[in-house]
Design a protein around this motif. Structure first.
Motif, PDB file in Angstrom:
ATOM      1  N   ALA A 141      -1.035  74.782  52.693  1.00 43.40           N
ATOM      2  CA  ALA A 141       0.225  74.041  52.550  1.00 43.40           C
ATOM      3  C   ALA A 141       0.331  72.924  53.591  1.00 43.40           C
ATOM      4  CB  ALA A 141       1.407  75.003  52.674  1.00 43.40           C
ATOM      5  N   TYR A 142      -0.123  73.204  54.809  1.00 41.94           N
ATOM      6  CA  TYR A 142      -0.072  72.201  55.877  1.00 41.94           C
ATOM      7  C   TYR A 142      -0.962  71.000  55.530  1.00 41.94           C
ATOM      8  CZ  TYR A 142      -0.934  70.041  60.430  1.00 41.94           C
ATOM      9  OH  TYR A 142      -1.068  69.143  61.457  1.00 41.94           O
ATOM     10  N   VAL A 143      -2.192  71.280  55.119  1.00 42.78           N
ATOM     11  CA  VAL A 143      -3.126  70.200  54.779  1.00 42.78           C
ATOM     12  C   VAL A 143      -2.637  69.441  53.548  1.00 42.78           C
ATOM     13  CG1 VAL A 143      -5.473  69.718  53.974  1.00 42.78           C
ATOM     14  CG2 VAL A 143      -5.102  71.348  55.827  1.00 42.78           C
ATOM     15  N   ARG A 144      -2.095  70.156  52.582  1.00 36.07           N
ATOM     16  CA  ARG A 144      -1.569  69.507  51.373  1.00 36.07           C
ATOM     17  C   ARG A 144      -0.444  68.535  51.713  1.00 36.07           C
ATOM     18  NH1 ARG A 144       0.360  73.782  47.178  1.00 36.07           N
ATOM     19  NH2 ARG A 144       1.830  74.160  48.889  1.00 36.07           N
TER      20      ARG A 144
ATOM     21  N   LEU B 113      -0.263  60.836  52.859  1.00 33.59           N
ATOM     22  CA  LEU B 113      -1.211  59.723  52.760  1.00 33.59           C
ATOM     23  C   LEU B 113      -1.293  59.161  51.338  1.00 33.59           C
ATOM     24  CD1 LEU B 113      -3.484  57.968  54.037  1.00 33.59           C
ATOM     25  CD2 LEU B 113      -5.078  59.803  53.404  1.00 33.59           C
ATOM     26  N   TYR B 114      -1.415  60.034  50.345  1.00 34.01           N
ATOM     27  CA  TYR B 114      -1.678  59.576  48.979  1.00 34.01           C
ATOM     28  C   TYR B 114      -0.444  59.513  48.085  1.00 34.01           C
ATOM     29  CZ  TYR B 114      -6.585  60.279  50.199  1.00 34.01           C
ATOM     30  OH  TYR B 114      -7.816  60.198  50.793  1.00 34.01           O
ATOM     31  N   GLY B 115       0.597  60.268  48.438  1.00 33.97           N
ATOM     32  CA  GLY B 115       1.823  60.209  47.661  1.00 33.97           C
ATOM     33  C   GLY B 115       1.855  61.152  46.477  1.00 33.97           C
ATOM     34  N   SER B 116       2.991  61.162  45.800  1.00 40.01           N
ATOM     35  CA  SER B 116       3.241  62.121  44.724  1.00 40.01           C
ATOM     36  C   SER B 116       2.430  61.841  43.470  1.00 40.01           C
ATOM     37  CB  SER B 116       4.727  62.131  44.379  1.00 40.01           C
ATOM     38  OG  SER B 116       5.154  60.825  43.984  1.00 40.01           O
ATOM     39  N   ASP B 117       1.873  60.641  43.323  1.00 39.39           N
ATOM     40  CA  ASP B 117       1.061  60.348  42.146  1.00 39.39           C
ATOM     41  C   ASP B 117      -0.235  61.171  42.140  1.00 39.39           C
ATOM     42  OD1 ASP B 117       2.898  58.537  41.231  1.00 39.39           O
ATOM     43  OD2 ASP B 117       1.831  56.775  41.980  1.00 39.39           O
ATOM     44  N   TYR B 118      -0.669  61.573  43.316  1.00 43.10           N
ATOM     45  CA  TYR B 118      -1.945  62.268  43.432  1.00 43.10           C
ATOM     46  C   TYR B 118      -1.833  63.698  43.962  1.00 43.10           C
ATOM     47  CZ  TYR B 118      -3.866  57.579  42.859  1.00 43.10           C
ATOM     48  OH  TYR B 118      -4.173  56.331  42.388  1.00 43.10           O
ATOM     49  N   ILE B 119      -0.757  63.999  44.687  1.00 43.94           N
ATOM     50  CA  ILE B 119      -0.634  65.317  45.314  1.00 43.94           C
ATOM     51  C   ILE B 119       0.638  65.996  44.839  1.00 43.94           C
ATOM     52  CG2 ILE B 119      -0.472  66.600  47.471  1.00 43.94           C
ATOM     53  CD1 ILE B 119      -3.140  65.220  47.125  1.00 43.94           C
ATOM     54  N   ASN B 120       0.481  67.189  44.281  1.00 39.44           N
ATOM     55  CA  ASN B 120       1.604  68.024  43.882  1.00 39.44           C
ATOM     56  C   ASN B 120       1.861  69.022  44.997  1.00 39.44           C
ATOM     57  OD1 ASN B 120       3.403  69.832  42.781  1.00 39.44           O
ATOM     58  ND2 ASN B 120       2.210  70.256  40.938  1.00 39.44           N
TER      59      ASN B 120
END
Length: 294
Positions: free
Chosen positions: A235-238, A244-251
């Protein structure tokens, strides 16, 4: 790789066999195993096999690949011949320790495959897999190509461009993926080898190396113990990658895309240290005194 594993597993067995020979003498066996002859030959064959394998792995050419396959066949024939002689032991009355050591001579991995053509097929398949894995390239242009080492490994560890990372991750897998049709399945051949070692399949054979009947249970227990820590770390790394990448790439409630973890297989996240270091610039905490005091 196969030649290297054979060397690692079988060279130490020279001493074991000498021990079994003495035990055999004490138990009145009827078969003569040429121990001194085995020692003499093993000290020649296995170093030669290792040298040929090393040459191939450090300089991948068709010639070296063929030499490695030939060396694997030679060392396998030697191991199989010795296995045949070892089977002549009457193990009645042998101690548990002696029987355990003798089994290391009886169960010789893929070399136990009875059909020499099948073993050669497996050796050839493994060599082609290694060659494809080690020499596969991906290219941006005809003049801008990358192999796994060092180019793609460096991209995976240092790039922070989502599309570049996905390109490297995806294209490399396409380049080193399935071998041409017509070759027998690696799994099928490995299962044949496992059966020759009295195991139902290759997975069971690999697990047998641990000599632990409740291996699955032990692994499950360890996993459950580590799971809370891993979930917190995940969860911390996510969250850091989300920043860095935003919600378009990270859920924030889903898995982390594997190509963003700094490693071609997502098995090591050290490439993300600059992103996830909790206290940048601070010295590491030395917990040795606390461990010693306990």
């Amino acid at each position: 790789m196969m030649a290297y594993l054979l060397t690692v597993l079988l060279l130490p067995l020279v001493a074991i066999f000498s021990h079994c020979w003495k035990q055999w003498q004490r138990n009145g066996g009827n078969h003569v195993l040429g121990v001194s002859d085995y020692n003499e030959q093993a000290q020649i064959i296995y170093p030669q096999t290792t040298e040929v394998s090393w040459t191939y792995n450090t300089d991948i050419t068709q010639e070296h690949e063929e030499a490695m396959i030939a060396a694997s066949l030679e060392s396998a024939a030697f191991a199989k011949g010795f296995q045949v002689e070892a089977k002549k032991f009457n193990r009645t009355g042998f101690s548990e320790d002696t029987n355990r050591q003798l089994e290391k001579l009886l169960y010789i991995g893929d070399a136990a495959i009875e059909d020499d053509n099948l073993f050669e097929e497996l050796s050839t398949l493994l060599a082609k897999m290694e060659t494809r894995y080690s020499s596969g390239q991906v290219c941006l242009t005809a003049d801008d190509c990358y192999e796994l080492e060092p180019g793609l490994t460096r991209i995976m560890a240092t790039s922070r461009n989502y599309d570049e990372l996905y390109w490297a991750w995806d294209e490399w897998r396409d380049a080193v993926g399935a071998l041409p049709r017509g070759l027998r399945s690696y799994v099928e051949l490995k299962n044949i080898g496992a059966a020759a070692n009295d195991q139902p399949d290759c997975g069971a054979y690999w697990r047998s190396w641990y000599e632990t009947p409740d291996l699955r249970q032990q692994v499950e227990t360890l996993y459950n113990q580590l799971q809370p820590l891993y979930q917190n770390l995940h969860a911390y790394v996510r969250r850091k990658l989300y920043d860095l990448y935003g919600s378009d790439y990270i859920n924030l409630e889903g898995p982390i895309p594997a190509h963003l973890l700094g490693n071609m297989w997502a098995q090591s996240w050290s490439g993300l240290l600059d992103l996830v270091e909790p206290f940048p610039g601070k010295p590491s905490v030395d917990i040795t005194p606390n461990l010693v005091s306990k």
